[in-house]
Write a protein that holds these residues in place. Structure first.
Motif, PDB file in Angstrom:
ATOM      1  N   LEU A 115      19.187   1.169  -3.451  1.00 15.15           N
ATOM      2  CA  LEU A 115      18.065   1.507  -2.368  1.00 15.15           C
ATOM      3  C   LEU A 115      17.572   2.825  -2.392  1.00 15.15           C
ATOM      4  CD1 LEU A 115      17.140   0.784   0.726  1.00 15.15           C
ATOM      5  CD2 LEU A 115      19.330   1.781   1.476  1.00 15.15           C
ATOM      6  N   GLY A 116      18.378   3.860  -2.971  1.00 11.88           N
ATOM      7  CA  GLY A 116      17.971   4.974  -3.044  1.00 11.88           C
ATOM      8  C   GLY A 116      16.971   5.158  -4.126  1.00 11.88           C
ATOM      9  N   ILE A 117      17.141   4.568  -5.010  1.00 15.64           N
ATOM     10  CA  ILE A 117      16.190   4.673  -6.411  1.00 15.64           C
ATOM     11  C   ILE A 117      14.833   3.969  -5.812  1.00 15.64           C
ATOM     12  CG2 ILE A 117      15.315   3.553  -8.382  1.00 15.64           C
ATOM     13  CD1 ILE A 117      18.427   3.976  -9.133  1.00 15.64           C
ATOM     14  N   LEU A 118      14.683   2.934  -4.894  1.00 16.96           N
ATOM     15  CA  LEU A 118      13.565   2.294  -4.481  1.00 16.96           C
ATOM     16  C   LEU A 118      12.703   3.188  -3.489  1.00 16.96           C
ATOM     17  CD1 LEU A 118      14.655  -1.449  -4.114  1.00 16.96           C
ATOM     18  CD2 LEU A 118      12.724  -0.424  -5.690  1.00 16.96           C
ATOM     19  N   PHE A 119      13.639   3.644  -2.521  1.00 20.20           N
ATOM     20  CA  PHE A 119      13.198   4.729  -1.613  1.00 20.20           C
ATOM     21  C   PHE A 119      12.292   5.686  -2.170  1.00 20.20           C
ATOM     22  CE2 PHE A 119      13.501   8.104   1.498  1.00 20.20           C
ATOM     23  CZ  PHE A 119      12.814   7.522   2.494  1.00 20.20           C
ATOM     24  N   TYR A 120      12.999   6.444  -3.046  1.00 22.38           N
ATOM     25  CA  TYR A 120      12.591   7.718  -3.957  1.00 22.38           C
ATOM     26  C   TYR A 120      11.329   7.122  -4.793  1.00 22.38           C
ATOM     27  CZ  TYR A 120      12.035  11.327  -7.399  1.00 22.38           C
ATOM     28  OH  TYR A 120      11.648  12.382  -8.014  1.00 22.38           O
ATOM     29  N   ALA A 121      11.143   6.040  -5.310  1.00 16.98           N
ATOM     30  CA  ALA A 121       9.924   5.689  -6.003  1.00 16.98           C
ATOM     31  C   ALA A 121       8.907   5.389  -5.250  1.00 16.98           C
ATOM     32  CB  ALA A 121      10.405   4.474  -6.823  1.00 16.98           C
ATOM     33  N   ILE A 122       9.180   4.781  -3.883  1.00 13.11           N
ATOM     34  CA  ILE A 122       8.037   4.462  -3.187  1.00 13.11           C
ATOM     35  C   ILE A 122       7.663   5.706  -2.468  1.00 13.11           C
ATOM     36  CG2 ILE A 122       7.744   3.598  -0.709  1.00 13.11           C
ATOM     37  CD1 ILE A 122       9.377   1.052  -1.545  1.00 13.11           C
ATOM     38  N   GLN A 123       8.424   6.919  -2.331  1.00  8.48           N
ATOM     39  CA  GLN A 123       8.136   8.031  -1.484  1.00  8.48           C
ATOM     40  C   GLN A 123       7.108   8.651  -2.515  1.00  8.48           C
ATOM     41  OE1 GLN A 123       8.502   9.638   1.586  1.00  8.48           O
ATOM     42  NE2 GLN A 123       9.036   7.402   1.953  1.00  8.48           N
ATOM     43  N   LYS A 124       7.470   8.823  -3.680  1.00  9.68           N
ATOM     44  CA  LYS A 124       6.533   9.526  -4.724  1.00  9.68           C
ATOM     45  C   LYS A 124       5.353   8.756  -5.270  1.00  9.68           C
ATOM     46  CE  LYS A 124       8.951  12.961  -5.214  1.00  9.68           C
ATOM     47  NZ  LYS A 124       8.387  14.461  -4.700  1.00  9.68           N
ATOM     48  N   THR A 126       1.706   7.092  -5.123  1.00  8.00           N
ATOM     49  CA  THR A 126       0.439   7.175  -4.469  1.00  8.00           C
ATOM     50  C   THR A 126      -0.142   5.793  -4.178  1.00  8.00           C
ATOM     51  OG1 THR A 126      -0.673   7.834  -6.434  1.00  8.00           O
ATOM     52  CG2 THR A 126       0.078   9.618  -4.899  1.00  8.00           C
ATOM     53  N   PHE A 127      -0.730   5.298  -3.200  1.00  7.88           N
ATOM     54  CA  PHE A 127      -1.253   4.019  -3.016  1.00  7.88           C
ATOM     55  C   PHE A 127      -2.619   4.189  -2.692  1.00  7.88           C
ATOM     56  CE2 PHE A 127       3.321   3.470  -1.885  1.00  7.88           C
ATOM     57  CZ  PHE A 127       3.550   2.431  -3.013  1.00  7.88           C
ATOM     58  N   PRO A 128      -3.555   3.521  -3.266  1.00  7.61           N
ATOM     59  CA  PRO A 128      -5.001   3.509  -3.069  1.00  7.61           C
ATOM     60  C   PRO A 128      -5.071   3.104  -1.319  1.00  7.61           C
ATOM     61  CG  PRO A 128      -4.666   1.553  -4.221  1.00  7.61           C
ATOM     62  CD  PRO A 128      -3.200   2.146  -4.190  1.00  7.61           C
ATOM     63  N   ASP A 129      -6.239   3.434  -0.815  1.00  5.98           N
ATOM     64  CA  ASP A 129      -6.671   3.313   0.593  1.00  5.98           C
ATOM     65  C   ASP A 129      -6.836   1.689   0.728  1.00  5.98           C
ATOM     66  OD1 ASP A 129      -6.458   5.691   1.569  1.00  5.98           O
ATOM     67  OD2 ASP A 129      -8.397   6.320   1.223  1.00  5.98           O
TER      68      ASP A 129
END
Length: 178
Positions: A115-124, A126-129
């Motif tokens: 969960l921590g790894i996935l949370f970190y990866a999603i936070q870092k 950048t998603f296109p609009d």
């Protein structure tokens, strides 16, 4: 350093909260499914996961796919598994489940680490609009038109294949019974 300032914005939308609840139900059902030792409990957990997945499809405005998910997977597959359990022989005495507290602690640590790894990866990331999606007025009608016009032969071949598989399963079950 993690930027946690956008979490209140993430949960400001009811759609995101419902997605989060469906995600918790799907992950929880999957974890319970692999953790249970009785097969009937596993089937119920699997059906719960299938129902949660149908909720995702509703959020994506794919009502037909959600209905098929409930009808086929949560209904038919779960009933088929229960019939399979009922038709097989089981030992009369219950096996004593061995307690594994170290295993459960390691499992919990592993889940939290993932969960921590996935949370970190999603936070870092950048998603296109997101581009606005126009799902059309009646996606069920479009699926029906494609299925019975352009893809009618693969659809019929699949029905024949499933019928042959069903007959083969009956023959194999009869041979094992004799």
């Amino acid at each position: 350093m993690l930027d946690l300032s956008n979490i209140p914005d993430l949960f400001a939308s009811g759609r995101n909260i419902v997605f989060f609840l469906f995600a918790l139900c799907a992950i929880g059902g999957a974890v319970y499914m692999i953790s249970f030792t009785r097969v009937i409990h596993m089937v119920v957990a699997l059906a719960f996961t299938f129902l949660s997945m149908a909720g995702f499809y509703v959020l994506l405005n794919a009502e037909f796919v959600a209905f098929v998910q409930i009808l086929i997977y949560a209904g038919a597959i779960s009933i088929l598994m229960i019939f399979g359990i009922m038709m097989t022989k089981h030992r009369s005495e219950e096996e004593q489940e061995q307690r594994r507290p170290v295993h459960n602690v390691l499992l919990g640590i592993g889940v939290l680490a993932l969960l921590g790894i996935l949370f970190y990866a999603i936070q870092k990331s950048t998603f296109p609009d997101a581009q606005p999606f126009d799902g059309g007025q009646d996606n069920t009608l479009e699926i029906g038109n494609l299925l019975f016009n352009q893809y009618v032969i693969p659809f019929e071949l699949m029905s024949v294949l499933l019928t042959v598989a069903f007959i083969g399963a009956i023959i194999v079950a009869k041979r094992e019974e004799d």
